[in-house]
Design a protein around this motif. Sequence first.
Motif, PDB file in Angstrom:
ATOM      1  N   THR A  32      -5.826  11.683  48.326  1.00 55.78           N
ATOM      2  CA  THR A  32      -4.650  11.285  47.547  1.00 55.78           C
ATOM      3  C   THR A  32      -4.351   9.802  47.761  1.00 55.78           C
ATOM      4  N   THR A  45       0.925  16.831  36.360  1.00 56.07           N
ATOM      5  CA  THR A  45       0.028  16.957  37.502  1.00 56.07           C
ATOM      6  C   THR A  45       0.527  16.048  38.617  1.00 56.07           C
ATOM      7  N   THR A  46      -0.110  16.143  39.766  1.00 54.01           N
ATOM      8  CA  THR A  46       0.300  15.366  40.940  1.00 54.01           C
ATOM      9  C   THR A  46      -0.878  14.521  41.431  1.00 54.01           C
ATOM     10  N   TYR A 101      -0.231  12.744  34.145  1.00 52.36           N
ATOM     11  CA  TYR A 101       0.388  12.171  35.340  1.00 52.36           C
ATOM     12  C   TYR A 101       1.501  11.183  34.974  1.00 52.36           C
ATOM     13  N   ARG A 154       6.075  14.988  34.975  1.00 50.00           N
ATOM     14  CA  ARG A 154       4.638  14.951  35.178  1.00 50.00           C
ATOM     15  C   ARG A 154       4.031  16.346  35.081  1.00 50.00           C
TER      16      ARG A 154
END
Length: 224
Positions: free
Chosen positions: A196, A183-184, A176, A181
């Motif tokens: 999130t 991933t989110t 991240y 990146r």
Amino acid sequence: MGLIAEFIVDTPILRQVMAEVPDMKIQNPVIYPETNGEYKSMIWAWGDDFQCFEEVMDENQFICEYSTLTQVGKRRLYLVTLGNGAEDHLAYQVVWDNDILTFHMTGTKKGFEMRALFPNKDSLSDFRKDCLARDIPFRLCALYQEDKFSDKNKKNSQPLTGKQRETLLIALEQGYFDVPRDTTLKGLADQLGISTQAVSTRLRRAQQRLIRASFERDTSANRV
């Protein structure tokens, strides 16, 4: 009062594996003997090419068989069966006989970086002698009285909650913080099983705490 020792050991078993996958890391193996003389070990592995890692395990003379139990992000959990004389290169019998408690163990190309609680100096000496007798180089890095180690940890521990620490670790391992990146926030949220927004809040608060702690340490050092 017991002794906390931080040390590095380098077993021939690990040496053979890490020669081919030097960036692989192995964390906190759980190992126990079987009645047939073999040993079972559960290990987390990450940081290098898994296909190459498994090919090396296939060729390792001390590994009888292995299986993948699960994968979490970029980590895989393996169940490994050791045999073919592996016991000659394992110091665990001394650990069991002397009630030594191992609570940190990470294997890298440098060896196993370990932290363990020894009941007394004699048990530490016995463990070191047994390692050397089994062609396991032993290097002591630090030694503390158990109570002083606890005080040291209180002073130097990072001011993070367990959930914040877990979230930061997973975010780091999943890439991240990489550029770009890997991933989110949604990917992290799915893995952690939270929203999130909750992930974002944990990361923000964890980073704020680490930054404040860093400035506080710098300020204290400047006063000295």
